[in-house]
Design a protein around this motif. Structure first.
Motif, PDB file in Angstrom:
ATOM      1  N   ARG A   1      38.616   8.665   7.184  1.00 18.75           N
ATOM      2  CA  ARG A   1      37.282   9.040   7.691  1.00 18.75           C
ATOM      3  C   ARG A   1      37.367  10.005   8.867  1.00 18.75           C
ATOM      4  O   ARG A   1      36.593  10.940   8.962  1.00 18.75           O
ATOM      5  CB  ARG A   1      36.514   7.794   8.151  1.00 18.75           C
ATOM      6  CG  ARG A   1      36.210   6.812   7.070  1.00 18.75           C
ATOM      7  CD  ARG A   1      35.496   5.612   7.650  1.00 18.75           C
ATOM      8  NE  ARG A   1      34.122   5.928   7.911  1.00 18.75           N
ATOM      9  CZ  ARG A   1      33.125   5.688   7.049  1.00 18.75           C
ATOM     10  NH1 ARG A   1      33.370   5.113   5.895  1.00 18.75           N
ATOM     11  NH2 ARG A   1      31.900   6.006   7.350  1.00 18.75           N
TER      12      ARG A   1
ATOM     13  N   VAL B   1      19.207  10.147  20.846  1.00 19.60           N
ATOM     14  CA  VAL B   1      17.783  10.395  20.610  1.00 19.60           C
ATOM     15  C   VAL B   1      17.050   9.056  20.692  1.00 19.60           C
ATOM     16  O   VAL B   1      17.445   8.088  20.041  1.00 19.60           O
ATOM     17  CB  VAL B   1      17.580  11.034  19.216  1.00 19.60           C
ATOM     18  CG1 VAL B   1      16.106  11.074  18.834  1.00 19.60           C
ATOM     19  CG2 VAL B   1      18.184  12.439  19.195  1.00 19.60           C
TER      20      VAL B   1
ATOM     21  N   ASP C   1      22.536   8.328   5.534  1.00 18.77           N
ATOM     22  CA  ASP C   1      22.188   6.903   5.629  1.00 18.77           C
ATOM     23  C   ASP C   1      20.844   6.679   6.306  1.00 18.77           C
ATOM     24  O   ASP C   1      20.236   5.618   6.130  1.00 18.77           O
ATOM     25  CB  ASP C   1      23.281   6.143   6.402  1.00 18.77           C
ATOM     26  CG  ASP C   1      24.443   5.744   5.500  1.00 18.77           C
ATOM     27  OD1 ASP C   1      24.510   6.246   4.362  1.00 18.77           O
ATOM     28  OD2 ASP C   1      25.288   4.924   5.933  1.00 18.77           O
TER      29      ASP C   1
ATOM     30  N   GLY D   1      30.995   3.946  -3.842  1.00 18.83           N
ATOM     31  CA  GLY D   1      31.563   4.981  -2.971  1.00 18.83           C
ATOM     32  C   GLY D   1      30.703   6.231  -2.949  1.00 18.83           C
ATOM     33  O   GLY D   1      31.209   7.350  -2.885  1.00 18.83           O
TER      34      GLY D   1
ATOM     35  N   ALA E   1      28.579   8.678   1.374  1.00 20.63           N
ATOM     36  CA  ALA E   1      28.876   9.971   1.994  1.00 20.63           C
ATOM     37  C   ALA E   1      28.620  11.103   0.998  1.00 20.63           C
ATOM     38  O   ALA E   1      28.156  12.182   1.379  1.00 20.63           O
ATOM     39  CB  ALA E   1      30.318   9.999   2.472  1.00 20.63           C
TER      40      ALA E   1
HETATM   41  C1  LIG Z   1      32.910  -0.367   4.119  1.00 21.36           C
HETATM   42  C2  LIG Z   1      32.293   0.940   3.714  1.00 21.36           C
HETATM   43  C3  LIG Z   1      32.986   1.802   2.858  1.00 21.36           C
HETATM   44  C4  LIG Z   1      32.420   3.005   2.463  1.00 21.36           C
HETATM   45  N1  LIG Z   1      33.103   3.802   1.602  1.00 21.36           N
HETATM   46  C5  LIG Z   1      32.540   4.957   1.175  1.00 21.36           C
HETATM   47  C6  LIG Z   1      33.209   5.818   0.257  1.00 21.36           C
HETATM   48  O1  LIG Z   1      34.333   5.558  -0.173  1.00 21.36           O
HETATM   49  N2  LIG Z   1      32.580   6.966  -0.145  1.00 21.36           N
HETATM   50  C7  LIG Z   1      31.319   7.283   0.327  1.00 21.36           C
HETATM   51  O2  LIG Z   1      30.793   8.328  -0.084  1.00 21.36           O
HETATM   52  N3  LIG Z   1      30.674   6.497   1.210  1.00 21.36           N
HETATM   53  C8  LIG Z   1      31.246   5.345   1.647  1.00 21.36           C
HETATM   54  N4  LIG Z   1      30.579   4.558   2.540  1.00 21.36           N
HETATM   55  C9  LIG Z   1      29.274   4.991   3.048  1.00 21.36           C
HETATM   56  C10 LIG Z   1      29.405   6.051   4.134  1.00 21.36           C
HETATM   57  O3  LIG Z   1      30.214   5.587   5.184  1.00 21.36           O
HETATM   58  C11 LIG Z   1      28.033   6.416   4.687  1.00 21.36           C
HETATM   59  O4  LIG Z   1      27.149   6.629   3.608  1.00 21.36           O
HETATM   60  C12 LIG Z   1      28.122   7.688   5.512  1.00 21.36           C
HETATM   61  O5  LIG Z   1      28.919   7.458   6.654  1.00 21.36           O
HETATM   62  C13 LIG Z   1      26.726   8.139   5.939  1.00 21.36           C
HETATM   63  O6  LIG Z   1      26.840   9.281   6.742  1.00 21.36           O
HETATM   64  P1  LIG Z   1      25.708   9.635   7.776  1.00 21.36           P
HETATM   65  O7  LIG Z   1      26.200  10.851   8.500  1.00 21.36           O
HETATM   66  O8  LIG Z   1      24.388   9.677   7.127  1.00 21.36           O
HETATM   67  O9  LIG Z   1      25.641   8.399   8.780  1.00 21.36           O
HETATM   68  P2  LIG Z   1      26.731   7.872   9.800  1.00 21.36           P
HETATM   69  O10 LIG Z   1      28.108   8.090   9.281  1.00 21.36           O
HETATM   70  O11 LIG Z   1      26.314   6.473  10.130  1.00 21.36           O
HETATM   71  O12 LIG Z   1      26.549   8.813  11.067  1.00 21.36           O
HETATM   72  C14 LIG Z   1      25.379   8.717  11.884  1.00 21.36           C
HETATM   73  C15 LIG Z   1      25.677   9.461  13.168  1.00 21.36           C
HETATM   74  O13 LIG Z   1      24.483   9.481  13.965  1.00 21.36           O
HETATM   75  C16 LIG Z   1      24.800   9.084  15.284  1.00 21.36           C
HETATM   76  N5  LIG Z   1      23.591   8.445  15.841  1.00 21.36           N
HETATM   77  C17 LIG Z   1      23.066   7.231  15.492  1.00 21.36           C
HETATM   78  N6  LIG Z   1      21.943   7.001  16.201  1.00 21.36           N
HETATM   79  C18 LIG Z   1      21.756   8.071  17.008  1.00 21.36           C
HETATM   80  C19 LIG Z   1      20.776   8.413  17.990  1.00 21.36           C
HETATM   81  N7  LIG Z   1      19.745   7.606  18.260  1.00 21.36           N
HETATM   82  N8  LIG Z   1      20.901   9.607  18.641  1.00 21.36           N
HETATM   83  C20 LIG Z   1      21.933  10.450  18.365  1.00 21.36           C
HETATM   84  N9  LIG Z   1      22.910  10.175  17.442  1.00 21.36           N
HETATM   85  C21 LIG Z   1      22.803   8.994  16.790  1.00 21.36           C
HETATM   86  C22 LIG Z   1      25.955   8.132  15.152  1.00 21.36           C
HETATM   87  O14 LIG Z   1      26.693   8.052  16.365  1.00 21.36           O
HETATM   88  C23 LIG Z   1      26.763   8.788  14.031  1.00 21.36           C
HETATM   89  O15 LIG Z   1      27.609   9.779  14.523  1.00 21.36           O
HETATM   90  C24 LIG Z   1      31.130   3.382   2.945  1.00 21.36           C
HETATM   91  C25 LIG Z   1      30.439   2.535   3.826  1.00 21.36           C
HETATM   92  C26 LIG Z   1      31.006   1.321   4.188  1.00 21.36           C
HETATM   93  C27 LIG Z   1      30.206   0.422   5.124  1.00 21.36           C
END
Ligand SMILES: Cc1cc2nc3c(=O)[nH]c(=O)nc-3n(C[C@H](O)[C@H](O)[C@H](O)COP(=O)(O)OP(=O)(O)OC[C@H]3O[C@@H](n4cnc5c(N)ncnc54)[C@H](O)[C@@H]3O)c2cc1C
Length: 377
Positions: A68, A97, A270, A280, A283
């Motif tokens: 990751r 935020v 997310d 999976g 992401a």
């Molecule tokens: C155990 C597990 C295994 C996984 N395996 C896979 C896989 O193999 N393949 C796959 O595609 N997905 C996988 N996922 C899902 C994947 O991790 C998420 O879907 C992905 O990380 C979502 O990305 P994102 O950028 O939307 O959110 P996040 O990765 O959660 O990033 C959100 C960002 O926003 C920031 N943030 C939060 N709140 C605020 C705020 N108020 N102000 C400013 N910044 C803020 C956080 O610090 C973070 O940097 C897995 C999830 C889990 C739990």
């Protein structure tokens, strides 16, 4: 990410195709991506039950495994690089935020500072603050009753464990899933074969320990992990025993949202569609969102009007919301027990939703296919 204890993450063919098309591969080379060749299912007796061979020609790209941290770093390098089209991104950290006015296109930080923009992209994860503003109410992520232990083991630490060669060789580019009734282990190599990643899913009530909703770095207990997996093959338990540390994470998701867009603001990743990791796709769906934004905002030149921004965002949502919502539902479906109680016979089909998930060529093409389907129906 600085505190990431570790887990592998995969980009499925639907996402790795986009990553290549956007010219991002060279930024990810230092991540030592591994192209997964096979998805292998094993029962708790240790027998291989199903193999799903992954041929890049099927969906036009590979399923690619990353650490990751490495994926995050590679994407950040690309976003801030002057080599790619567009202005390099300026990243501000420690800027939480606390509020968003989606119509005005402003966000307010914890410091009280307000930032205005033509477009606000709420990519702030499952506990999104921007979502509250877009949807009009705070939606708490729903506990799914499942928690995930996460481990990363240096490959050289796995020597001397008696894994039957017919099941797997840890450094082979293969994802192996051992599946029991309510528990399953998903594992495979990463970082060019230097590390071995494991995610072990357990129903909350079988864990006897509290998992965290906030942090990826909550520590799990080896003793409780081994207890929970007492009915799995001894070699699997031996592999767990080599983990230098264990993370624990309670899995939550949300019901699909009615809308992702308000005024100048859109939710992606997310924040918009948190889903279980059973396919999976979390992401990978976020990568699809990014491509859709690029595709539908590409025509905008100069300073856009609010109507132009909203119009582009509505098109993103039209192409994406229904598909991502369905994949959210499929991910819940894939979390159902993998065998009937007391049996080792696996009833779960890992390939069930693969064609829908992976047969994807970008948001414009998807919208076109949906339009054709509605004309023909
Ligand atoms: C155990 C597990 C295994 C996984 N395996 C896979 C896989 O193999 N393949 C796959 O595609 N997905 C996988 N996922 C899902 C994947 O991790 C998420 O879907 C992905 O990380 C979502 O990305 P994102 O950028 O939307 O959110 P996040 O990765 O959660 O990033 C959100 C960002 O926003 C920031 N943030 C939060 N709140 C605020 C705020 N108020 N102000 C400013 N910044 C803020 C956080 O610090 C973070 O940097 C897995 C999830 C889990 C739990």
């Amino acid at each position: 990410m600085l505190h990431e204890t570790g887990a592998l993450i995969s980009l499925q063919p639907n996402a790795s195709k986009i990553v290549s098309a956007l010219g991002l591969d060279k930024f990810l080379l230092s991540a030592e991506p591994m192209n997964d060749r096979c998805f292998r299912m094993v029962n708790t007796a240790g027998d291989v039950v199903t193999e799903l061979w992954l041929d890049p020609s099927t969906f036009g790209a590979d399923r690619v495994l990353y650490h990751r941290q490495d994926l995050h770093q590679g994407l950040r390098d690309a976003a801030t690089s002057p080599e790619l089209p567009g202005r390099p991104v300026h990243i501000r950290t420690s800027a939480a935020v606390v509020a968003c006015d989606p119509e005005a296109g402003t966000v307010t930080l914890g410091t009280g500072e307000t930032i205005a923009a033509d477009l606000v992209i709420g990519a702030d994860g499952i506990h999104s603050k921007v979502r509250t503003a877009v949807v009009g109410q705070a939606l708490d992520a729903i506990p799914t009753g499942i928690s995930a232990y996460r481990m990363l083991i240096p490959m050289e630490s796995l020597g001397g464990i008696d894994v039957p060669a017919s099941v797997f060789t840890p450094s082979d580019p293969v994802t192996t899933m051992i599946i029991g009734h309510e528990k399953r282990v998903i594992m495979g190599p990463g970082r060019g074969g230097k590390i071995f990643g494991i995610v072990a899913l357990v129903p909350d009530e079988k864990m006897e320990e509290e998992s965290s909703i906030e942090s990826w770095v909550e520590e799990g207990s080896m003793e409780k992990l081994l207890d929970a997996y007492a009915d799995f093959p001894q070699w699997m338990r031996d592999i767990f025993g080599r983990a230098p540390d264990i993370g624990l994470w309670q899995l939550r998701d949300l019901d699909p949202l009615p809308n992702w867009v308000k005024g100048r603001t859109i939710l992606i990743g997310d924040a918009a569609h948190p889903m279980l990791p059973t396919q999976g796709q979390g992401a990978s769906q976020s990568v699809e969102d990014g491509e859709a934004l690029q595709a539908f905002c590409a025509d905008i030149r100069g300073k856009p009007t609010k109507a132009q921004v909203t119009n582009a965002l509505e098109r993103v949502s039209k192409a994406r919301l229904q598909r991502a919502s369905l994949i959210q539902r499929y991910s819940r479906e894939q979390a159902k027990p993998g065998t009937s109680s007391g049996s080792t016979k696996i009833t779960l089909d890992p390939g069930q939703f693969m064609k829908y998930n992976c047969d994807y060529n970008g948001a414009v093409d998807w919208l076109h296919r949906q339009d054709l389907a509605s004309v023909n129906s």
